[in-house]
Design an enzyme around this catalytic site. Structure first.
Site, PDB file in Angstrom:
ATOM      1  CG  HIS A 109      38.966   3.675  36.123  1.00  0.00           C
ATOM      2  ND1 HIS A 109      38.678   2.811  36.200  1.00  0.00           N
ATOM      3  CD2 HIS A 109      39.655   3.893  34.792  1.00  0.00           C
ATOM      4  CE1 HIS A 109      38.954   1.759  35.186  1.00  0.00           C
ATOM      5  NE2 HIS A 109      39.579   2.798  34.371  1.00  0.00           N
ATOM      6  CE  LYS A 140      35.774   4.232  33.659  1.00  0.00           C
ATOM      7  NZ  LYS A 140      36.007   4.639  32.164  1.00  0.00           N
TER       8      LYS A 140
END
Length: 214
Positions: free
Chosen positions: A109, A113
Site C-alpha cells: 500500500h 497507510k
C-alpha cells in the site's frame, strides 16, 4: 447542517451525528474506526442500513457491530473490491485442494497507510482459516528460527502511492500457486460500497459481507 461546495454541487455536512439529517436511504462510512460507536448508535436509532467501509476496529468495536446488526442491516467488509472477494474464494478453494501447503500473504500500500498489516490481508487469512482452522496469522518475519508449519505469514510493504496489491502464495515442496489482485484506482472501493448499499436497502437486520453480495 452546513453546506460544502464541490465544483457545481453543494453537499450538506454536519459536525456531529446529532445535527445530521436522518432522512436518507443508507449510510456509507469511509472515515475512521474511532467513529464506530457513534455511527452504530445513529444507525440503530434511525433504523438505517449501514455500509461500514472502515477497517482497524478493535475487538470491542467488532462486538458492537455484531450487536447493532441484530437491530439494523449492516454491511461490513475489509475491502469493497469484487475482485478481492473473488480472490478470497479462489484462495479458499486452492487451500482446500492442497491441504499441506504453506501459505504466505504479501500486501502493498501507499506510504501514508497507518495500519499494518492491512485489514484485507487479515480478512484473507481469516477466510483461509475457515478451511484450515489449525493455521494462525503470523505478521512479519525477523530474527532466527524456522518457519512453523501452522502459520500464515503476512508481510506489509509501504511505498509511493500504491493503491493496494494483495498476493496469496500457496506452495508445497513441488509447486506454488500465486493469486494476485491489484487495485488500479481507489474508485473501485466507492463502486463496491455503492453496490453494497444498493444490496442492503430493504434487507432485514443482520450482518452482511462481500460473500453476501457475490
Amino acid at each position: 447542517m452546513d453546506v460544502t461546495a464541490t465544483g457545481d454541487e453543494t453537499i450538506p455536512t454536519a459536525s456531529s451525528f446529532d445535527l445530521a439529517n436522518a432522512n436518507v436511504d443508507c449510510i456509507i462510512d469511509f472515515s475512521h474506526h474511532a467513529a464506530t460507536a457513534a455511527l452504530l448508535a445513529f444507525a440503530v436509532k434511525n433504523h438505517l442500513p449501514l455500509v461500514l467501509a472502515t477497517t482497524g476496529q478493535t475487538e470491542e468495536e467488532r462486538a458492537a457491530i455484531r450487536a447493532a446488526a441484530e437491530k439494523t442491516p449492516i454491511f461490513f467488509a475489509a475491502n469493497y473490491s469484487l475482485g478481492i472477494a473473488l480472490l478470497i474464494e479462489l484462495a479458499k478453494k486452492a487451500v482446500s485442494l492442497m491441504p499441506g501447503a504453506e501459505i504466505e500473504i504479501v500486501e502493498t500500500h501507499h506510504d501514508r497507510k497507518a495500519d499494518a498489516p492491512s485489514g484485507t490481508a487479515l480478512a484473507i487469512a481469516e477466510a483461509i482459516r475457515e478451511v484450515r482452522p489449525e493455521l494462525a496469522a503470523h505478521t512479519g518475519r525477523a530474527g532466527y528460527g524456522k518457519r512453523t508449519p501452522n502459520e500464515i505469514g503476512i508481510h506489509s510493504i509501504r511505498m509511493g502511492d500504491a493503491v493496494g496489491t494483495h498476493e496469496v502464495l500457496i506452495g508445497t515442496k513441488s509447486e506454488t500457486i500465486t493469486l494476485k489482485h491489484e487495485a488500479h484506482s481507489r474508485a473501485l472501493f466507492a463502486e463496491g460500497a455503492l453496490a453494497a448499499a444498493e444490496f442492503l436497502i430493504g434487507k432485514p437486520a443482520g450482518l452482511y459481507d462481500m460473500r453476501s453480495l457475490i
